[in-house]
Design an enzyme around this catalytic site. Structure first.
Site, PDB file in Angstrom:
ATOM      1  N   SER A 274       0.857  -1.153  -0.154  1.00  0.00           N
ATOM      2  CA  SER A 274       0.013   0.058   0.150  1.00  0.00           C
ATOM      3  C   SER A 274       0.803   1.333  -0.052  1.00  0.00           C
ATOM      4  O   SER A 274       2.122   1.192   0.232  1.00  0.00           O
ATOM      5  CB  SER A 274      -0.873   0.012   1.256  1.00  0.00           C
ATOM      6  OG  SER A 274      -1.343   1.152   1.467  1.00  0.00           O
TER       7      SER A 274
ATOM      8  N   TYR B  22      -2.095  -1.335  10.481  1.00  0.00           N
ATOM      9  CA  TYR B  22      -2.197  -1.364   8.849  1.00  0.00           C
ATOM     10  C   TYR B  22      -0.714  -0.846   8.586  1.00  0.00           C
ATOM     11  O   TYR B  22      -0.206  -1.667   7.808  1.00  0.00           O
ATOM     12  CB  TYR B  22      -3.245  -0.683   8.260  1.00  0.00           C
ATOM     13  CG  TYR B  22      -3.390  -0.859   6.835  1.00  0.00           C
ATOM     14  CD1 TYR B  22      -4.308  -1.975   6.190  1.00  0.00           C
ATOM     15  CD2 TYR B  22      -2.893   0.156   6.005  1.00  0.00           C
ATOM     16  CE1 TYR B  22      -4.347  -2.048   4.941  1.00  0.00           C
ATOM     17  CE2 TYR B  22      -3.271   0.183   4.598  1.00  0.00           C
ATOM     18  CZ  TYR B  22      -3.805  -1.096   4.222  1.00  0.00           C
ATOM     19  OH  TYR B  22      -3.881  -1.255   2.801  1.00  0.00           O
TER      20      TYR B  22
END
Ligand code: NAD
Length: 264
Positions: free
Chosen positions: A146, A159
């Site tokens: 990401s 995350y």
């Protein structure tokens, strides 16, 4: 566009019952690869997707219900794919979950789940698939990290930590596997319009006390210079490219697909 370039190759795509993983699975199948789907969902819907992809392309499509939070199930999924297809040439680690909360009140079980599914599953699948790739002297490992593998945002501690971990794991595996013609790369997308993002819009609206429309414009795409969501098809085509001969020398990179976000 790239039909047939992956004929005879076989892929495992984790978290491919939805979103980005499903898009990558569709693109790999369209390019000629057999595909093992994986992910959560309703059995009938998954079978419909499996049969549809298999019907569209002259490839085998199978499904594993392995839970990516369970190391033994991750290993068994790779073994199942090797038994079904004879090889796992392409491994796409894509399964992921998100949870948004200030770090002080971040639930411990959510931290553990995000680290297990978003990071440790990549380790377990790579560990299981790499020996076969080395034996065949060819392999492609693509980890869907990401933009949050490169930069942080508040309220996403688990995350961001997991995705930075994926980028580090990608580099280490790339170095270890380089002489076996196995490449290992991370794709680092900014916001892609998928079910996971739809959930985040709702969560962020709650966390910031804003409307969902304002969250999209002022929070989610605030850092994204091109002001549009990444399309799933862009990531599918990128995965096919990374599996092509032209990408043989690309390894150990964390490739931003973010409209300029991390250039700032
Ligand atoms: P999604 O929710 O649409 O898909 C996630 C997939 O993972 C689903 O198939 C789900 O069933 C599967 N999954 C979840 N938990 C699992 C488990 N325990 N075992 C097996 N499968 C499990 O999400 P998405 O947006 O397509 O995200 C896919 C990946 O892309 C994730 O790693 C995510 O972090 C990453 N990513 C997404 C975006 C975005 O904007 N959507 C941006 C950057 C990175």
């Amino acid at each position: 566009m790239m039909n047939g370039t992956l004929k005879g190759r076989s892929a495992v795509v984790t978290g491919s019952t939805s979103g980005i993983g499903l898009g990558i699975a569709r693109a790999l199948a369209a390019a000629g690869a057999n595909v093992m789907l994986n992910g959560l969902g309703e059995a009938r819907e998954i079978e419909t997707i499996r049969a549809e992809i298999e019907g569209l392309h002259d490839v085998k499509v199978r499904y594993s219900s392995a839970d990516m939070s369970q190391a033994a199930q991750v290993r068994d999924m790779i073994g199942q794919a090797e038994a079904e297809f004879g090889a796992v040439d392409i491994l796409v680690n894509n399964a992921g979950i998100q949870f948004v909360s200030p770090v002080e009140s971040f639930p411990e079980e959510k931290w553990d789940a995000i680290l297990a599914i978003n990071l440790s599953s990549n380790f377990h699948s790579i560990r299981a698939a790499l020996p076969g790739m080395r034996r065949r002297n060819w392999g492609r490992i693509i980890n869907v990290a990401s933009a949050h593998g490169l930069v942080a945002s508040p309220f996403k501690s688990a995350y961001v930590a997991a995705k930075h971990g994926v980028v580090g794991l990608t580099k280490a595996v790339a170095l270890e596997a380089a002489e076996s013609s196995v490449t290992c790369n991370a794709i680092c997308p900014a916001y892609v319009r998928t079910p996971l993002v739809e959930d985040q819009i709702r969560d962020q609206a709650r966390a910031h006390g804003m409307s969902e429309e304002d969250v999209v414009r002022e929070v989610m795409l605030a850092a994204q210079p091109n002001k549009r969501f990444v399309e799933i098809d862009e990531l599918g085509e990128l995965a096919v490219f990374l599996c092509s001969p032209a990408a043989s020398s690309i390894t150990g990179v964390a490739l931003p697909v973010d409209g300029g976000w991390t250039a700032k």
